[in-house]
Design a protein around this motif. Structure first.
Motif: not given
Length: 232
Positions: A128, A131-132, A134, A137-138, A141, A200, A203-205, A208
């Motif tokens: 993870p 990609f981020t 944070d 979020i990791q 994920a 792109a 938000p990554r959340s 993920m």
């Protein structure tokens, strides 16, 4: 009811090697082999040397919930366990496994980052992080994709138990046709750049965490819909 469900959940301890021992054993073996190879090769010219050994854990999780629906479920029904209690017990086992494995993978990813890829620039657990940055979020994920794996195993296992190979083949062909039709329409309308920009910019959340979590919830609902009508 809670005590009854917890008692039923112990049925899954019969398959504890597939639930715990094999996933961890293969994970350790994959890590050892990958670290040894990258240590021997030395500088590869890449900042990180990726190895997909961590996916073996997801494979065993998928296999466990497949057999939970195809083998353990009929056994439980034969012991007069209700479908509702068995499914609830399986969800409890899945929740515990997702939490333990998710925390474990996140902890290993922190060690991996702190040690520069275990001293050999190897990237196995901190996927993870590509990609981020944070940490919330990791961690989420890991939980989301482990939950999706468990849900997929329960759904596919329930589908096989209900309609056997015909059900799996029908799902496979239907999925292939739907994916092909979607690809045709997207290509025809030239939507690929827009889809790429969406992933792109969003938000990554979302890709993920939320999308796999929603897919996991849908898989669990679908599995229960099949299980409640399945026969022993």
């Amino acid at each position: 009811m809670t005590n009854r469900v917890l008692t039923v959940s112990r049925i899954h301890t019969v398959a504890w090697p597939l639930l715990v021992a094999w996933p961890l054993g293969v994970l350790v073996a994959s890590f050892t082999i990958g670290a040894a190879i990258f240590a021997m090769v030395g500088d590869t010219g890449s900042d990180t040397n990726f190895t997909g050994g961590v996916f073996s854990l997801f494979g065993f999780a998928l296999a466990f919930y497949l057999q939970a629906m195809t083998q353990t479920f009929p056994f439980a029904l034969g012991m007069s366990v209700t479908r509702r209690d068995y499914f609830a017990a399986t969800l409890i086992v899945a929740a515990v496994q997702v939490f333990v494995f998710g925390v474990m993978l996140y902890g290993l990813s922190l060690i991996e980052e702190a040690t520069g890829g275990w001293g050999v620039g190897m990237r196995m657990f901190a996927i993870p992080n590509y990609f981020t940055s944070d940490p919330a979020i990791q961690l989420a994920a890991y939980f989301a994709f482990l939950s999706l794996t468990a849900a997929a195993g329960m759904f596919l296992g329930a589908l096989h138990h209900r309609w056997r190979v015909v059900g799996l083949f029908t799902l496979g062909v239907g999925t292939l046709l739907a994916a092909g039709a979607a690809a045709f329409v997207i290509t025809w309308q030239k939507w690929w750049p827009d889809i790429g920009h969406w992933f792109a910019d969003v938000p990554r959340s979302v890709p993920m965490v939320w999308l796999p979590a929603l897919a996991a919830a849908a898989g669990i609902v679908a599995a229960w819909a099949l299980v409640r009508r399945a026969t022993a």
